[in-house]
Write a protein that holds these residues in place. Structure first.
Motif, mmCIF file in Angstrom:
data_model
loop_
_atom_site.group_PDB
_atom_site.id
_atom_site.type_symbol
_atom_site.label_atom_id
_atom_site.label_comp_id
_atom_site.label_asym_id
_atom_site.label_seq_id
_atom_site.Cartn_x
_atom_site.Cartn_y
_atom_site.Cartn_z
ATOM 1 N N THR A 1 -5.223 8.062 14.229
ATOM 2 C CA THR A 1 -6.087 8.109 13.050
ATOM 3 C C THR A 1 -7.398 7.372 13.260
ATOM 4 N N ILE A 2 -7.331 6.181 13.839
ATOM 5 C CA ILE A 2 -8.546 5.383 14.029
ATOM 6 C C ILE A 2 -9.520 6.107 14.964
ATOM 7 N N TYR A 3 -9.000 6.628 16.082
ATOM 8 C CA TYR A 3 -9.852 7.352 17.034
ATOM 9 C C TYR A 3 -10.443 8.600 16.384
ATOM 10 N N GLU A 4 -9.604 9.363 15.702
ATOM 11 C CA GLU A 4 -10.074 10.603 15.083
ATOM 12 C C GLU A 4 -11.177 10.333 14.070
ATOM 13 N N ARG A 5 -10.973 9.366 13.209
ATOM 14 C CA ARG A 5 -11.989 9.041 12.214
ATOM 15 C C ARG A 5 -13.284 8.584 12.864
ATOM 16 N N LYS A 6 -13.155 7.842 13.951
ATOM 17 C CA LYS A 6 -14.331 7.302 14.629
ATOM 18 C C LYS A 6 -15.188 8.412 15.221
ATOM 19 N N VAL A 7 -14.566 9.345 15.933
ATOM 20 C CA VAL A 7 -15.356 10.395 16.578
ATOM 21 C C VAL A 7 -15.916 11.385 15.552
#
Length: 279
Positions: free
Chosen positions: A144-150
């Motif tokens: 979730t954190i990676y997806e939201r960031k990109v």
């Protein structure tokens, strides 16, 4: 898969001649395609449910790009079910492994011609809406954190450039090369979009990680050395595309259990993991 008699009936209805010779062609995931009488290609769409596909939109796209001469010659198109009859393109090849310098240049010029025509079909590709929809049909998810960031990194600039008609699926199977020309085929995903999406699509979908080839492609497209700001944006779009197509492939695998979609999802998952580990 349509029976031989069904194929013959469809072709006879459209072309008014007998399908004396029918040769199945390796085609896209959503189509059955056949070489008929050695000179025409009949495409019959598979009964896949895709809320974003609209045969009428594809028909409008085909009409819009015809004057550009960057694609096949379409002889018939059914706006209700997407059945298409087009002229066969003999003596063409596809990318084998890593594309050659010449192939990279030809694709760059063809995409530039498409984008600089500044065509618009009135239907947005809806990158983020598509991603969320595909994701809603899945069972395994990206961190979730990676997806939201990109996604956030792309949202910040994605609407800055005017949207134009884009192909949106510049995979190897949609590129046919002959001498000094490339034909871009299958505009099923075509819609108005940021043109950087097509550039990122070509680099990502054809696994072009070689820095020299990437720079050659972008220099040819822009007519000058690509700005580092644009280069960074492309890498961010590629990261989002990996997530988009990961969910797309997983959605189709969950729905139909076809192994090809599982393989695509796995390929995209590896790309996501590689990108995430480098951040």
């Amino acid at each position: 898969m349509p029976s031989v008699s069904e194929i013959r009936n469809v072709y006879h209805t459209i072309a008014g001649e007998k399908a004396a010779k029918i040769e199945p062609l390796k085609a896209g995931f959503s189509n059955h395609s056949y070489l008929i009488n050695n000179h025409r290609v009949l495409r019959i769409k598979k009964p896949l449910k895709d809320r974003f596909y609209d045969a009428a939109i594809e028909s409008a796209v085909i009409a819009s790009i015809a004057p550009l001469r960057i694609s096949e010659s379409v002889l018939y198109f059914n706006e209700k079910d997407g059945t298409k009859l087009s002229a066969f393109l003999p003596r063409t090849t596809k990318i084998l492994g890593l594309p050659t310098d010449k192939q990279v240049v030809l694709v760059a010029k063809a995409l530039r011609k498409l984008h600089r025509a500044k065509l618009a079909i009135g239907r947005s590709f809806d990158l983020f809406e598509r991603l969320n929809y595909y994701k809603s049909k899945c069972v395994d998810f990206v961190d979730t954190i990676y997806e939201r960031k990109v996604i956030a990194s792309v949202r910040r600039f994605y609407d800055e450039d005017p949207f134009v008609l884009c192909h949106n699926d510049v995979v190897n199977g949609n590129l046919l090369f002959r001498a000094n020309k490339v034909f871009i085929i299958d505009f099923e995903y075509a819609a108005d979009n940021n043109p950087l999406f097509d550039l990122a699509s070509f680099l990502s979908e054809n696994d072009i990680e070689d820095e020299r080839l990437r720079r050659l492609f972008l220099k040819t497209y822009f007519g000058r050395r690509c700005e580092e700001r644009i280069y960074r944006r492309l890498t961010r779009i590629i990261a989002v595309q990996d997530i988009l197509w990961y969910y797309w492939a997983q959605m189709h695998y969950v729905s139909g259990k076809e192994l090809i979609y599982k393989r695509i999802a796995h390929h995209k998952w590896k790309a996501i993991m590689k990108s995430a580990s480098s951040r």
